[in-house]
Design an enzyme around this catalytic site. Structure first.
Site, PDB file in Angstrom:
ATOM      1  N   SER A  45      44.812 -18.200  75.948  1.00 19.03           N
ATOM      2  CA  SER A  45      45.672 -19.156  76.641  1.00 19.03           C
ATOM      3  C   SER A  45      46.029 -20.250  75.655  1.00 19.03           C
ATOM      4  O   SER A  45      45.343 -20.430  74.630  1.00 19.03           O
ATOM      5  CB  SER A  45      44.911 -19.766  77.826  1.00 19.03           C
ATOM      6  OG  SER A  45      45.559 -20.909  78.346  1.00 19.03           O
ATOM      7  N   TYR A 105      37.331 -23.398  82.057  1.00 22.20           N
ATOM      8  CA  TYR A 105      38.402 -22.536  81.552  1.00 22.20           C
ATOM      9  C   TYR A 105      38.652 -22.810  80.071  1.00 22.20           C
ATOM     10  O   TYR A 105      38.748 -21.881  79.257  1.00 22.20           O
ATOM     11  CB  TYR A 105      39.663 -22.782  82.375  1.00 22.20           C
ATOM     12  CG  TYR A 105      40.786 -21.810  82.120  1.00 22.20           C
ATOM     13  CD1 TYR A 105      40.877 -20.626  82.848  1.00 22.20           C
ATOM     14  CD2 TYR A 105      41.775 -22.071  81.172  1.00 22.20           C
ATOM     15  CE1 TYR A 105      41.923 -19.734  82.636  1.00 22.20           C
ATOM     16  CE2 TYR A 105      42.811 -21.183  80.941  1.00 22.20           C
ATOM     17  CZ  TYR A 105      42.886 -20.020  81.688  1.00 22.20           C
ATOM     18  OH  TYR A 105      43.914 -19.136  81.467  1.00 22.20           O
TER      19      TYR A 105
END
Length: 266
Positions: free
Chosen positions: A148, A161
């Site tokens: 990401s 995350y």
């Protein structure tokens, strides 16, 4: 009226799509979003797809679209994850499965932090560990980790995350260094916000922690750092994954490929 003509090569694949005939691809989180797009793309490129997800209904829907072997599996069962990878005969491993939880650090539930790290860092390690003997044995393999932009940058309220994706970046680079002598590449694809159920589920949480209406989350929070003010489509990510799996990508390893609309150009 506009007519779109898509050219094909001698095999019937769309022109420019890699030839992955004879290869087996194991894709996690394949029932929806990026994982589903990757499964479809790799199948179209000729790969035999093994699709893994905790969502049985989503896997059934995928199997109705493409030829794929499916397995319902909770990847937080780490021993089971490694067994699946070891038994898959996977030439290609796409580590995609993930979840999100948006909370301030002082309110972040420890069990939620642990679960996200288990799913998004520990499980990819165990999947890579299980897949490598087959890849090493044949002298060819492709590991693509769906990271990401948050593997390269941090944002508030996403402690687990961000930590997991930063860890995945490091794991991928180690796999690249160790795998190079065996014909195995390992890379990360780092998208910004993609039009997926995972992103859609974040909107209410983001609105709550930032104290703004849900309607403003995409423009004011998600795309504020992106020069391209559009969500990325899952097919865009899948195309990048497909390229990294191609025989022609043998020299690309240990990289983090941003698909971030210019976010990291700042």
């Amino acid at each position: 009226m506009t007519t779109t003509i898509t050219s094909t090569d001698a095999t019937g694949r769309p022109a420019g799509m890699p030839d992955l005939s004879g290869r087996t691809a194991l894709v996690t989180g394949a029932a929806s979003g990026i994982g589903r797009a990757c499964a479809r793309h790799l199948a179209a490129a000729g790969a035999k797809v093994r699709a893994v997800d905790v969502n049985a209904e989503g896997l059934d829907s995928l199997a109705a679209e493409i030829t794929a072997e499916t397995e319902v599996l909770d990847l937080t069962d780490l021993d089971a994850a490694e067994r699946v990878a070891a038994g898959a005969g996977a030439d290609i491993l796409v580590n995609n499965a993930g979840v999100q939880l948006v909370r301030p650090l002082e309110e972040f539930p420890p069990d939620g932090f642990e679960r996200i790290l288990r799913l998004m860092l520990h499980a990819p390690f165990r999947l890579i560990r299980g897949a490598l003997p087959h890849m090493y044995g044949q002298g060819w393999g492709r590991i693509v980790n769906i990271s990401s932009v948050h593997g390269l940058r941090a944002s508030p309220y996403k402690a687990a995350y961000v930590a997991a994706k930063h860890g995945l970046e490091g794991l991928s680079k180690v796999a690249a260094l160790e795998g190079a002598a065996h014909g195995v590449t390992s890379n990360c694809v780092c998208p910004a916000y993609v039009r997926t159920p995972l992103v859609e589920r974040q909107i209410a949480d983001q609105a709550a922690v930032h104290g703004i209406p849900e309607a403003r989350v995409i423009s004011d929070i998600m795309l504020t750092d992106s020069a391209r003010k559009e969500l990325i489509e899952p097919a865009e990510v899948a195309a990048a994954v497909g390229y990294l799996c191609a025989p022609e990508a043998a020299g690309i390893t240990g990289i983090s490929l941003p698909l971030d609309g210019g976010w990291t150009a700042h």
